[in-house]
Design a protein around this motif. Sequence first.
Motif, mmCIF file in Angstrom:
data_model
loop_
_atom_site.group_PDB
_atom_site.id
_atom_site.type_symbol
_atom_site.label_atom_id
_atom_site.label_comp_id
_atom_site.label_asym_id
_atom_site.label_seq_id
_atom_site.Cartn_x
_atom_site.Cartn_y
_atom_site.Cartn_z
ATOM 1 N N TYR A 1 7.115 8.563 -3.873
ATOM 2 C CA TYR A 1 7.580 7.302 -3.290
ATOM 3 C C TYR A 1 6.669 6.828 -2.152
ATOM 4 O O TYR A 1 6.521 5.629 -1.917
ATOM 5 N N SER A 2 6.074 7.774 -1.449
ATOM 6 C CA SER A 2 5.095 7.397 -0.424
ATOM 7 C C SER A 2 3.893 6.717 -1.071
ATOM 8 O O SER A 2 3.355 5.730 -0.554
ATOM 9 N N MET A 3 3.481 7.255 -2.217
ATOM 10 C CA MET A 3 2.370 6.670 -2.968
ATOM 11 C C MET A 3 2.722 5.263 -3.436
ATOM 12 O O MET A 3 1.903 4.334 -3.385
ATOM 13 N N PHE A 4 3.966 5.068 -3.884
ATOM 14 C CA PHE A 4 4.408 3.748 -4.357
ATOM 15 C C PHE A 4 4.391 2.727 -3.210
ATOM 16 O O PHE A 4 3.882 1.618 -3.359
ATOM 17 N N ILE A 5 4.949 3.133 -2.051
ATOM 18 C CA ILE A 5 4.990 2.222 -0.901
ATOM 19 C C ILE A 5 3.577 1.882 -0.436
ATOM 20 O O ILE A 5 3.258 0.736 -0.133
ATOM 21 N N PHE A 6 2.704 2.907 -0.393
ATOM 22 C CA PHE A 6 1.327 2.672 0.015
ATOM 23 C C PHE A 6 0.658 1.655 -0.903
ATOM 24 O O PHE A 6 -0.031 0.740 -0.438
ATOM 25 N N ASN A 7 0.838 1.819 -2.208
ATOM 26 C CA ASN A 7 0.170 0.928 -3.156
ATOM 27 C C ASN A 7 0.737 -0.483 -3.127
ATOM 28 O O ASN A 7 0.020 -1.438 -3.422
ATOM 29 N N PHE A 8 2.014 -0.606 -2.781
ATOM 30 C CA PHE A 8 2.561 -1.955 -2.626
ATOM 31 C C PHE A 8 1.858 -2.686 -1.488
ATOM 32 O O PHE A 8 1.431 -3.838 -1.630
ATOM 33 N N PHE A 9 1.716 -1.984 -0.337
ATOM 34 C CA PHE A 9 1.005 -2.597 0.790
ATOM 35 C C PHE A 9 -0.485 -2.777 0.468
ATOM 36 O O PHE A 9 -1.121 -3.721 0.945
ATOM 37 N N PHE A 10 -1.020 -1.886 -0.333
ATOM 38 C CA PHE A 10 -2.415 -1.997 -0.758
ATOM 39 C C PHE A 10 -2.614 -3.252 -1.606
ATOM 40 O O PHE A 10 -3.606 -3.967 -1.475
ATOM 41 N N TRP A 11 -1.651 -3.527 -2.483
ATOM 42 C CA TRP A 11 -1.691 -4.743 -3.302
ATOM 43 C C TRP A 11 -1.630 -5.992 -2.415
ATOM 44 O O TRP A 11 -2.351 -6.964 -2.647
ATOM 45 N N VAL A 12 -0.770 -5.950 -1.371
ATOM 46 C CA VAL A 12 -0.691 -7.068 -0.422
ATOM 47 C C VAL A 12 -2.027 -7.264 0.284
ATOM 48 O O VAL A 12 -2.485 -8.402 0.478
ATOM 49 N N CYS A 13 -2.688 -6.144 0.660
ATOM 50 C CA CYS A 13 -4.012 -6.232 1.296
ATOM 51 C C CYS A 13 -5.019 -6.892 0.371
ATOM 52 O O CYS A 13 -5.866 -7.680 0.812
ATOM 53 N N GLY A 14 -4.931 -6.587 -0.926
ATOM 54 C CA GLY A 14 -5.820 -7.231 -1.898
ATOM 55 C C GLY A 14 -5.609 -8.733 -1.942
ATOM 56 O O GLY A 14 -6.562 -9.515 -2.024
ATOM 57 N N CYS A 15 -4.343 -9.148 -1.872
ATOM 58 C CA CYS A 15 -4.025 -10.583 -1.841
ATOM 59 C C CYS A 15 -4.624 -11.243 -0.598
ATOM 60 O O CYS A 15 -5.165 -12.352 -0.666
ATOM 61 N N ILE A 16 -4.527 -10.551 0.552
ATOM 62 C CA ILE A 16 -5.065 -11.098 1.803
ATOM 63 C C ILE A 16 -6.583 -11.219 1.736
ATOM 64 O O ILE A 16 -7.156 -12.252 2.113
ATOM 65 N N ILE A 17 -7.250 -10.171 1.239
ATOM 66 C CA ILE A 17 -8.710 -10.202 1.119
ATOM 67 C C ILE A 17 -9.149 -11.347 0.219
ATOM 68 O O ILE A 17 -10.056 -12.120 0.558
ATOM 69 N N LEU A 18 -8.487 -11.481 -0.931
ATOM 70 C CA LEU A 18 -8.844 -12.532 -1.880
ATOM 71 C C LEU A 18 -8.618 -13.907 -1.271
ATOM 72 O O LEU A 18 -9.470 -14.798 -1.379
ATOM 73 N N GLY A 19 -7.471 -14.085 -0.604
ATOM 74 C CA GLY A 19 -7.153 -15.384 -0.009
ATOM 75 C C GLY A 19 -8.131 -15.785 1.077
ATOM 76 O O GLY A 19 -8.638 -16.912 1.090
ATOM 77 N N VAL A 20 -8.433 -14.845 2.005
ATOM 78 C CA VAL A 20 -9.354 -15.151 3.103
ATOM 79 C C VAL A 20 -10.761 -15.413 2.582
ATOM 80 O O VAL A 20 -11.443 -16.345 3.030
ATOM 81 N N SER A 21 -11.206 -14.614 1.617
ATOM 82 C CA SER A 21 -12.553 -14.777 1.064
ATOM 83 C C SER A 21 -12.713 -16.121 0.359
ATOM 84 O O SER A 21 -13.740 -16.804 0.508
ATOM 85 N N ILE A 22 -11.690 -16.514 -0.420
ATOM 86 C CA ILE A 22 -11.742 -17.811 -1.097
ATOM 87 C C ILE A 22 -11.726 -18.939 -0.078
ATOM 88 O O ILE A 22 -12.441 -19.936 -0.222
ATOM 89 N N TRP A 23 -10.925 -18.780 0.982
ATOM 90 C CA TRP A 23 -10.875 -19.801 2.046
ATOM 91 C C TRP A 23 -12.249 -19.997 2.683
ATOM 92 O O TRP A 23 -12.700 -21.125 2.888
#
Length: 231
Positions: free
Chosen positions: A3-25
């Motif tokens: 479950y720690s791995m699951f929670i980490f990867n959820f936040f990791f997925w959010v980080c990917g969204c942030i990186i993609l959004g900022v880079s496109i901006w």
Amino acid sequence: MKYSMFIFNFFFWVCGCIILGVSIWIRVNEDAQEDLNIDSSLFAGVDLMIAVGSIIMVLGFLGCCGAVKESQCMLLLFFIGLLLILILQITAGILGAVYRSKIDVFVNQTLVETTKKLQSTEPQYQTLQMNFGKLEQESHCCGVMAGPTDWGTNLYSKDFKACECPQSYNKPDVCISYDRKNIYKKTCGTVIINYLKDHMIILMGIAFGLAVVEIVGLGFSMGLYCQINRK
């Protein structure tokens, strides 16, 4: 661990969204000024971060599924993919640091041609001149590198308003008097250089800051992989 791995990867997925959004901006803002002939190699790190953000989103989803299903195959794919992303991300940060130190030289070289087009009276350069005039009004600057002289005789056209300061900005630190006109003191070349340097700092901060998070993710995935193997 699962479950720690699951929670980490959820936040990791959010980080990917942030990186993609900022880079496109950052990239979209650069494309808005493409008529200024700024060398696209300055944004090599940004292009790389767009790819990194997209892959991180996929890896985050893969890691969540691998943790919940206790799939060694998915966890191994996640580990390999995350390791490659870490290498690419560090490369993007290094590219950002290298190009940031050379921005002044690149901009000075690429904007020389823009100065010639601003001084031209030929119809095909009117769109460029109009776009640059909008940049001057929005950024409160005048000319490319030398100020109002970059416009040549176009500065004295009766329709020319791009460099002129409105009354609300008529202050000594913002505007100066030039040939009976109140114009912006700052050059647009300086604005563009500062813009690029600031965004390179954002890029490097994202690249190196998330490297620590990714190293933690590598440890989580390999730990869970070994536990499942022992089980």
